[in-house]
Design a protein around this motif. Structure first.
Motif, PDB file in Angstrom:
ATOM      1  N   MET A   1       0.849  -1.195   0.000  1.00  0.00           N
ATOM      2  CA  MET A   1       0.000   0.000   0.000  1.00  0.00           C
ATOM      3  C   MET A   1       0.883   1.244   0.000  1.00  0.00           C
ATOM      4  O   MET A   1       1.919   1.281   0.636  1.00  0.00           O
ATOM      5  CB  MET A   1      -0.912  -0.004   1.225  1.00  0.00           C
ATOM      6  CG  MET A   1      -1.965   1.076   1.227  1.00  0.00           C
ATOM      7  SD  MET A   1      -3.083   0.983   2.661  1.00  0.00           S
ATOM      8  CE  MET A   1      -4.043  -0.456   2.236  1.00  0.00           C
ATOM      9  N   LYS A   2       0.460   2.263  -0.735  1.00  0.00           N
ATOM     10  CA  LYS A   2       1.234   3.492  -0.840  1.00  0.00           C
ATOM     11  C   LYS A   2       1.248   4.243   0.483  1.00  0.00           C
ATOM     12  O   LYS A   2       0.548   3.915   1.423  1.00  0.00           O
ATOM     13  CB  LYS A   2       0.666   4.357  -1.964  1.00  0.00           C
ATOM     14  CG  LYS A   2       0.777   3.715  -3.338  1.00  0.00           C
ATOM     15  CD  LYS A   2       0.272   4.636  -4.424  1.00  0.00           C
ATOM     16  CE  LYS A   2       0.393   3.977  -5.790  1.00  0.00           C
ATOM     17  NZ  LYS A   2      -0.128   4.864  -6.872  1.00  0.00           N
ATOM     18  N   ASN A   3       2.035   5.322   0.509  1.00  0.00           N
ATOM     19  CA  ASN A   3       2.196   6.096   1.733  1.00  0.00           C
ATOM     20  C   ASN A   3       0.870   6.648   2.242  1.00  0.00           C
ATOM     21  O   ASN A   3       0.058   7.147   1.461  1.00  0.00           O
ATOM     22  CB  ASN A   3       3.171   7.257   1.467  1.00  0.00           C
ATOM     23  CG  ASN A   3       3.472   8.029   2.721  1.00  0.00           C
ATOM     24  OD1 ASN A   3       3.676   7.452   3.777  1.00  0.00           O
ATOM     25  ND2 ASN A   3       3.501   9.355   2.593  1.00  0.00           N
ATOM     26  N   PHE A   4       0.653   6.557   3.558  1.00  0.00           N
ATOM     27  CA  PHE A   4      -0.561   7.102   4.155  1.00  0.00           C
ATOM     28  C   PHE A   4      -0.320   7.429   5.620  1.00  0.00           C
ATOM     29  O   PHE A   4       0.666   6.993   6.221  1.00  0.00           O
ATOM     30  CB  PHE A   4      -1.737   6.128   4.016  1.00  0.00           C
ATOM     31  CG  PHE A   4      -1.607   4.862   4.829  1.00  0.00           C
ATOM     32  CD1 PHE A   4      -2.142   4.769   6.106  1.00  0.00           C
ATOM     33  CD2 PHE A   4      -0.940   3.747   4.308  1.00  0.00           C
ATOM     34  CE1 PHE A   4      -2.035   3.606   6.857  1.00  0.00           C
ATOM     35  CE2 PHE A   4      -0.827   2.585   5.046  1.00  0.00           C
ATOM     36  CZ  PHE A   4      -1.377   2.505   6.330  1.00  0.00           C
ATOM     37  N   SER A   5      -1.240   8.226   6.185  1.00  0.00           N
ATOM     38  CA  SER A   5      -1.182   8.590   7.602  1.00  0.00           C
ATOM     39  C   SER A   5      -2.576   8.465   8.192  1.00  0.00           C
ATOM     40  O   SER A   5      -3.582   8.666   7.502  1.00  0.00           O
ATOM     41  CB  SER A   5      -0.692  10.034   7.779  1.00  0.00           C
ATOM     42  OG  SER A   5       0.567  10.227   7.183  1.00  0.00           O
ATOM     43  N   VAL A   6      -2.643   8.140   9.472  1.00  0.00           N
ATOM     44  CA  VAL A   6      -3.926   8.014  10.183  1.00  0.00           C
ATOM     45  C   VAL A   6      -3.785   8.703  11.534  1.00  0.00           C
ATOM     46  O   VAL A   6      -2.771   8.551  12.217  1.00  0.00           O
ATOM     47  CB  VAL A   6      -4.317   6.534  10.396  1.00  0.00           C
ATOM     48  CG1 VAL A   6      -5.645   6.434  11.154  1.00  0.00           C
ATOM     49  CG2 VAL A   6      -4.411   5.798   9.062  1.00  0.00           C
ATOM     50  N   ALA A   7      -4.817   9.475  11.904  1.00  0.00           N
ATOM     51  CA  ALA A   7      -4.790  10.165  13.197  1.00  0.00           C
ATOM     52  C   ALA A   7      -6.190  10.226  13.795  1.00  0.00           C
ATOM     53  O   ALA A   7      -7.177  10.391  13.075  1.00  0.00           O
ATOM     54  CB  ALA A   7      -4.233  11.576  13.034  1.00  0.00           C
ATOM     55  N   ILE A   8      -6.264  10.084  15.106  1.00  0.00           N
ATOM     56  CA  ILE A   8      -7.503  10.330  15.843  1.00  0.00           C
ATOM     57  C   ILE A   8      -7.513  11.820  16.154  1.00  0.00           C
ATOM     58  O   ILE A   8      -6.471  12.404  16.475  1.00  0.00           O
ATOM     59  CB  ILE A   8      -7.531   9.523  17.155  1.00  0.00           C
ATOM     60  CG1 ILE A   8      -7.434   8.026  16.865  1.00  0.00           C
ATOM     61  CG2 ILE A   8      -8.789   9.834  17.970  1.00  0.00           C
ATOM     62  CD1 ILE A   8      -7.167   7.185  18.107  1.00  0.00           C
ATOM     63  N   PHE A   9      -8.684  12.459  16.057  1.00  0.00           N
ATOM     64  CA  PHE A   9      -8.725  13.881  16.380  1.00  0.00           C
ATOM     65  C   PHE A   9     -10.090  14.266  16.943  1.00  0.00           C
ATOM     66  O   PHE A   9     -11.039  13.500  16.920  1.00  0.00           O
ATOM     67  CB  PHE A   9      -8.404  14.737  15.137  1.00  0.00           C
ATOM     68  CG  PHE A   9      -9.489  14.773  14.085  1.00  0.00           C
ATOM     69  CD1 PHE A   9     -10.395  15.833  14.042  1.00  0.00           C
ATOM     70  CD2 PHE A   9      -9.605  13.766  13.123  1.00  0.00           C
ATOM     71  CE1 PHE A   9     -11.390  15.883  13.068  1.00  0.00           C
ATOM     72  CE2 PHE A   9     -10.597  13.815  12.152  1.00  0.00           C
ATOM     73  CZ  PHE A   9     -11.492  14.877  12.123  1.00  0.00           C
ATOM     74  N   GLY A  10     -10.143  15.482  17.475  1.00  0.00           N
ATOM     75  CA  GLY A  10     -11.419  16.045  17.913  1.00  0.00           C
ATOM     76  C   GLY A  10     -11.853  15.629  19.296  1.00  0.00           C
ATOM     77  O   GLY A  10     -11.042  15.367  20.190  1.00  0.00           O
ATOM     78  N   SER A  11     -13.175  15.523  19.457  1.00  0.00           N
ATOM     79  CA  SER A  11     -13.782  15.376  20.784  1.00  0.00           C
ATOM     80  C   SER A  11     -13.397  14.087  21.501  1.00  0.00           C
ATOM     81  O   SER A  11     -13.420  14.031  22.728  1.00  0.00           O
ATOM     82  CB  SER A  11     -15.306  15.458  20.677  1.00  0.00           C
ATOM     83  OG  SER A  11     -15.803  14.533  19.737  1.00  0.00           O
ATOM     84  N   SER A  12     -13.030  13.053  20.756  1.00  0.00           N
ATOM     85  CA  SER A  12     -12.661  11.792  21.413  1.00  0.00           C
ATOM     86  C   SER A  12     -11.382  11.932  22.243  1.00  0.00           C
ATOM     87  O   SER A  12     -11.081  11.084  23.078  1.00  0.00           O
ATOM     88  CB  SER A  12     -12.502  10.669  20.384  1.00  0.00           C
ATOM     89  OG  SER A  12     -11.522  10.999  19.421  1.00  0.00           O
ATOM     90  N   LEU A  13     -10.633  13.020  22.040  1.00  0.00           N
ATOM     91  CA  LEU A  13      -9.411  13.265  22.805  1.00  0.00           C
ATOM     92  C   LEU A  13      -9.624  14.288  23.914  1.00  0.00           C
ATOM     93  O   LEU A  13      -8.690  14.610  24.650  1.00  0.00           O
ATOM     94  CB  LEU A  13      -8.302  13.763  21.872  1.00  0.00           C
ATOM     95  CG  LEU A  13      -7.857  12.789  20.774  1.00  0.00           C
ATOM     96  CD1 LEU A  13      -6.823  13.455  19.876  1.00  0.00           C
ATOM     97  CD2 LEU A  13      -7.299  11.512  21.381  1.00  0.00           C
TER      98      LEU A  13
END
Length: 295
Positions: free
Chosen positions: A1-13
């Motif tokens: 799989m090509k380059n990618f990024s994943v992040a959790i954000f917003g109210s769950s933090l």
């Protein structure tokens, strides 16, 4: 799989995360094929997914988008092998002037001057109002150098300024509940007419809507038919109006629902007048009796 990024954000933090908060996940990749594959995988885990190419996110960053500031302030990167997302967020600088953005937020509320008198119509109004009000307050704060993204804290800021009361804050907080029920199609817990009547004077006090009328389904549809192309609505406004049109009737059309429930992907298509009017025509073909109104 090509380059990618994943992040959790917003109210769950945030400390104020609760069952009505979205579980926001950001996916970034070089190409749409990778995005679609990752979106499909993570959708199975009940995430509310925002997905962008790196080039799109870089464009937003260069233009001072507060979405990037939101990620900078409230995100936890979980995959970023090349560090591309981390660098993009670290390099972000907000704009010095958000007056134009505030004006665009104010213009957004033009689509909410009429509300279709159906349970789903009320839910559509509340969901659309939540989106518009939160964005408006975020930009108003940013103009003063304050970067706050929690809806509850934004409301408390209005209370602190004595623009609204503590009881107003409690009523407006319910918009989050309505939003959650509406998006998850919990149709036995939609807002009532009496709730809408409580909301209207509060938003008038805030100053985002001067006039709001509750009209029957046929009149609402007539207003949308006449205004959606003629007025200078942006693509996102058009999409939300088509959604309101859909909600003014009792309909279950999965393909149409997919379009109006995915603004990130479909909003740009609403620049096309023919595409917009074809959606309305498709809804008209399936005209039926609207939901009863809960008083």
């Amino acid at each position: 799989m090509k380059n990618f990024s994943v992040a959790i954000f917003g109210s769950s933090l945030r400390a104020d995360f609760d069952k009505y908060s979205d579980r926001d996940l950001l996916i970034v990749a070089d190409d749409f094929e990778t995005l679609e594959r990752l979106k499909s995988d993570y959708s199975k885990e009940d995430w509310s997914i925002s997905f962008y190419t790196y080039s799109k996110l870089e464009f937003l960053s260069k233009n001072g988008s507060l979405f990037i500031k939101h990620l900078q302030n409230e995100s936890k990167i979980i995959i970023d092998k090349t560090g591309k997302l981390d660098k993009l967020l670290s390099d972000f600088k907000p704009k010095n002037d958000y007056k134009k953005d505030i004006q665009e937020c104010e213009n957004y509320f033009d689509i909410l001057e009429t509300i279709p008198k159906t349970d789903l119509g009320f839910a559509w109004f509340c969901d659309s109002l939540y989106v518009g009000l939160r964005n408006y307050l975020v930009f108003k704060n940013a103009e003063n150098g304050i970067f706050e993204f929690s809806f509850i804290k934004l409301l408390r800021g209005l209370e602190k300024q004595k623009i609204i009361t503590k009881s107003d804050v409690e009523i407006l907080k319910e918009l989050r509940v309505v939003k959650r029920n509406y998006r998850e199609e919990i149709l036995d817990e939609l807002p009532s007419l009496s709730f809408i009547q409580k909301i209207i004077p509060i938003i008038k006090t805030i100053g985002v809507l001067e006039t709001v009328k509750i009209v029957d389904s046929s009149k609402f549809q007539n207003i949308v038919d006449k205004s959606i192309i003629r007025k200078k609505f942006n693509p996102y406004q058009r999409l939300r109006l088509v959604e309101g049109y859909y909600c003014s009737q009792e309909l279950s059309l999965p393909e149409l629902k997919k379009i109006i429930s995915n603004p990130q992907f479909y909003a740009s298509k609403m620049k096309d007048n023919n595409f917009t009017m074809n959606l309305l025509s498709e809804i008209k073909k399936h005209h039926t009796i609207p939901y009863k109104v809960n008083c």
